[in-house]
Write an enzyme that holds these catalytic residues in place. Sequence first.
Site, mmCIF file in Angstrom:
data_model
loop_
_atom_site.group_PDB
_atom_site.id
_atom_site.type_symbol
_atom_site.label_atom_id
_atom_site.label_comp_id
_atom_site.label_asym_id
_atom_site.label_seq_id
_atom_site.Cartn_x
_atom_site.Cartn_y
_atom_site.Cartn_z
ATOM 1 N N GLY A 149 0.898 -1.306 -0.020
ATOM 2 C CA GLY A 149 -0.033 0.012 0.073
ATOM 3 C C GLY A 149 0.909 1.525 -0.034
ATOM 4 C CB CYS A 150 0.132 4.681 -1.321
ATOM 5 S SG CYS A 150 -1.508 4.976 -0.147
ATOM 6 C CE1 TYR A 151 -1.437 8.242 3.593
ATOM 7 C CE2 TYR A 151 -3.362 6.729 3.505
ATOM 8 C CZ TYR A 151 -2.695 8.090 3.348
ATOM 9 O OH TYR A 151 -3.650 9.247 3.314
ATOM 10 C CB CYS A 154 5.371 6.511 2.525
ATOM 11 S SG CYS A 154 6.413 8.082 2.838
#
Lengths: 346, 346, 346, 346
Positions: A149-151, A154
């Site tokens: 996932g994106c979160y 990061c």
Amino acid sequence: MVKVGIVGSTGYAGGELVRILARHKEADIIWYGSRSYIDQKYARVYRNMFQIVDASCMDDNMEELASQVDVIFTATPQGLCSSLINEEILSRVKIIDLSADYRIKDVKTYEEWYKIEHKSPEFIKEAVYGLCEINREDVKKARLVANPGCYPTCSTLSIYPLVKEGIIDANTIIIDAKSGTSGAGRGAKVDNLFCEVNENIKAYGVTTHRHTPEIEEQLSYAACEDVNIIFTPHLVPMNRGILITAYASLKREVSYEEVKEIYDKYYNDEVFVRVLEKDLTPETKWVEGSNYVDVNFKIDTRTKRIVMMGAMDNLVKGAAGQAVQNMNLMFGLDEGMGLELIPMFP
Amino acid sequence: MVKVGIVGSTGYAGGELVRILARHKEADIIWYGSRSYIDQKYARVYRNMFQIVDASCMDDNMEELASQVDVIFTATPQGLCSSLINEEILSRVKIIDLSADYRIKDVKTYEEWYKIEHKSPEFIKEAVYGLCEINREDVKKARLVANPGCYPTCSTLSIYPLVKEGIIDANTIIIDAKSGTSGAGRGAKVDNLFCEVNENIKAYGVTTHRHTPEIEEQLSYAACEDVNIIFTPHLVPMNRGILITAYASLKREVSYEEVKEIYDKYYNDEVFVRVLEKDLTPETKWVEGSNYVDVNFKIDTRTKRIVMMGAMDNLVKGAAGQAVQNMNLMFGLDEGMGLELIPMFP
Amino acid sequence: MVKVGIVGSTGYAGGELVRILARHKEADIIWYGSRSYIDQKYARVYRNMFQIVDASCMDDNMEELASQVDVIFTATPQGLCSSLINEEILSRVKIIDLSADYRIKDVKTYEEWYKIEHKSPEFIKEAVYGLCEINREDVKKARLVANPGCYPTCSTLSIYPLVKEGIIDANTIIIDAKSGTSGAGRGAKVDNLFCEVNENIKAYGVTTHRHTPEIEEQLSYAACEDVNIIFTPHLVPMNRGILITAYASLKREVSYEEVKEIYDKYYNDEVFVRVLEKDLTPETKWVEGSNYVDVNFKIDTRTKRIVMMGAMDNLVKGAAGQAVQNMNLMFGLDEGMGLELIPMFP
Amino acid sequence: MVKVGIVGSTGYAGGELVRILARHKEADIIWYGSRSYIDQKYARVYRNMFQIVDASCMDDNMEELASQVDVIFTATPQGLCSSLINEEILSRVKIIDLSADYRIKDVKTYEEWYKIEHKSPEFIKEAVYGLCEINREDVKKARLVANPGCYPTCSTLSIYPLVKEGIIDANTIIIDAKSGTSGAGRGAKVDNLFCEVNENIKAYGVTTHRHTPEIEEQLSYAACEDVNIIFTPHLVPMNRGILITAYASLKREVSYEEVKEIYDKYYNDEVFVRVLEKDLTPETKWVEGSNYVDVNFKIDTRTKRIVMMGAMDNLVKGAAGQAVQNMNLMFGLDEGMGLELIPMFP
């Protein structure tokens, strides 16, 4: 030449896959899947691709796809990939799933947070969590990659080294994340209208966001213990970009140099993770359009905590870029091929 | 390998030159000129270039530059290039000037609209106006190229075919232009602060903008007569992009097909001009980050006028991209080399 | 106390009516109509009204409404007001229709441009076009007011004096308009998503926008002849604001002073039209949230044309504010009551 | 009628004071101080005030001001108010200082965090910290009010009740704050240019922001012990608005109802603090342009922490609005006079 099929090619992540792969020297998209736009010219839906892509959108027939391509990217909502996949397909084609279906190893956790039944839990174990910087060797051998996932991408990359090295108490981690609006997808919802998002900032999914267990799982591996965190995402009036600001208690006194050395140890050989110079804070604008994650940290001696920060383009390293990075690894190509994208500023 | 020097590398156009040239296979930037940031790491000023560009900024010494590079880009305010240039320099190095100094053939017109004295009018005649699609052959042989202004590039390419073919009355042309804020440069001015630009739109330079005579000159060549137009630019709360909406009276009744054929005649072989399909209007977002100009038109039979529209990224085709396109032509490279940039959406 | 009912209170214009009327000393909203949100607390839909408005949304029953209120605002799509209205209702209650149903006197023109059949053409003649500055006396006596469109309000007020005084050739008028995205309404459409609008500008409805005949009709009255214009609206990445830039040929040579005097003659006594000082151009930010229209002009002696400009908040003077101004006139209240809104900057 | 002088009337906070006071029934601005724009018409600097304010800007002569007005607002950078003030002035006029000069009781802390010497520490003790909801009675009697900082206002009001009631461990508080760009002021800096802020988000002043000790002081009073927190502000691409997301460890298990009751106890009688309904998160858009602070919270039973959130317009409740609220208290007026501003949406 790797033959590529994309299921869900007209969402924002799908569109970004097309943007990247259209310039990839060793890949060739031959299937633009999109239920919503079947038989329409792809370049009418994504007009940036006018005179670049001539193909039309096709349906999501995985069986047929499997016979025509070498790899399928599924850039679709949760539950779709896991309902279409089977051993027959997996035996013929590699799959990189951009949804959450195979990211979480514990099927109960998945079903609890996503509120749906998992349709093919038998493949969860085999699936490799495609955070290249951490699972590179496993990705190379994988048939099925769960693109992070994106979160979580990061967050994990910003925090991981300090958990792994035992510098911070993982159970004190608080992640305050901020995302551009493309993260919310291209669905027609009042909440995502320009006038609702512009000149506004808000938290959402407070204590309940589904990326929480995904981050926890990755940090638990690093900590070698179960980790519980707070994760709070915010919607920011910009198209692209994720910034995470994470807080944790230090287990002991550390110097700037000591922590810098740890980050350098993990990332000096990584092309796509840039550890910033002292006192510079990551900004989403400096990575926009690229596959970079910029990370840095600041020690707060007053409170014995550390602030960890990371910035990334949610559609590139947070989705399509990382998916291509995984594809490159899976097919023995140079890991950065097609990802030589320089951040666009301003 | 073409050795490149950039004078003014830390303005927005300079930054864009660096972004493009850093991935150009046949060019090598060896001089990052910037009076404001001498001796500072370029990647501290443009942090997107961190771990990509290692060089530091240097001063603007043209003499020294001429002995080290094959081509100099001057991305500086009006008057600078013309005050630094001389025959000695021009005999050793090619120059692509992104300022207005050599765009206008009549020095009086230049001095009247720009309110400065021209320091080297002797080179005006030699300079080639670098609108590649129109002056391609001359550019190939040029020592000194005047890189067109952003508004003139988008305006001329959108209007030129219809003037050239005598379809419209050139003296009835009204150009209403809209630009993102990067066109205003990176200078610290209250007018360009976020809070002054955001949630706002305004016209500026009404009837007096300095791009007016530049557009008029190009359209005059096409019309084979002196042309006077109205040109009104507007500042739009976005970073990049120029949209022009131009109006003119039709000299005679024309059909959609007839006009479409004219545009196709001029642009079918052009890589960077895309004539859109019927009823689609150009949008800046669909060309952002790329060297494309998207054009289209709409006939208004009620008023016997035609609306011509064009969209472009002001920093790419409107500045740095076109400059690289000119460089490619001047050095016998493939015209589109380094410009294979796909528009970024969203 | 004027008792008010709003049909369509949860669209952007309806929401703005509530914002304004909630602080109006002589008005009291007693009916918050909204088909989409029946029985939901209004302050859950428009959370700015939390602890200010306690009421819940109700349906659109005009008959019942007519028996409870003194005035009905219909802030609904085209065709709704004209299908609900009848003599019985009109005899009991005043109606201010924010849709286009009664703006155009020629029913054929309406049906042609709006592509719908008019359901109650018998009231068109009676309806007063509620552009207060021009039709003030008629509005005072009206039962049914057609509240002008946003673009027509800004366009007409910017151009009207020069047509009326015969300074410009009305058939040469070209109106290039720019609008914030709230003008597109609160419907869930992909085209109006944040990521589609942000960092983008485009023209739409080129030569076909339905506000064209409305503007033409008003300018025809002023010109005492049939007027045809070109009107091109653009979508700008901001929430509120309309800017119009209009062009026309001058019938004869005029001085700045002469034209200024004409604008002053028409607007010096008007509270809500501000003629700017020389060389200042209207900006939407300077009127945001208020009922002002800022206008100015620039003569272009080179082309014998004049540029007329106007800026306005599309939701206030372009919709709800003007509607309240009309209500004030219809009920003998001070025209500016409740409209003492100072533009918000930044 | 309260006669008002504003020192620093052309900054964003000063401009907002003018916007609010221009419609205040019991206040009359008679001095528009602005060093940068002396003798220029105020309405040329803030063109929203055209035809509303006719006065010109004047210098910052406090002595003269003191003889002409009843209250002086100083909306100026740190250090100015404290260098101009003296007993003679304070004996004749009330002062509301929007800078930080008198907010922090310990002069050493002030000098350490602000890196300047305090010029009149003798008045610090007398000064009342003007957070009306907490220090209402003291404000009423004050000659000198230190108007709270924007971040401290939003942070303190969101957190205060739970510290005061001993629900959370104050030393575990982490405040992650997000602000619109007007908080950075109207100075011409590259960092605040549109193109640098737009499409970007970043943290700044990490662990060193000067509002940290101000928040700590207020929370220490509530906790009856010294409190150390982490405070991290972020710059968001929007004009107005502050959102704070604060985290703390719960001292014991609490229910939603219990915590809600505490917030209600503190704020039910407050006009300007709105405790939202369950599961609604504060958004800056819903308070824009108004004096409201919207607060809410979410308990995370998994980690035994609580998330506290607050949204506010930084220029209103975070600066000018709160200053007027203080003025109202100091002059025995209704606390909300002139502050009946409804949030503007969208």
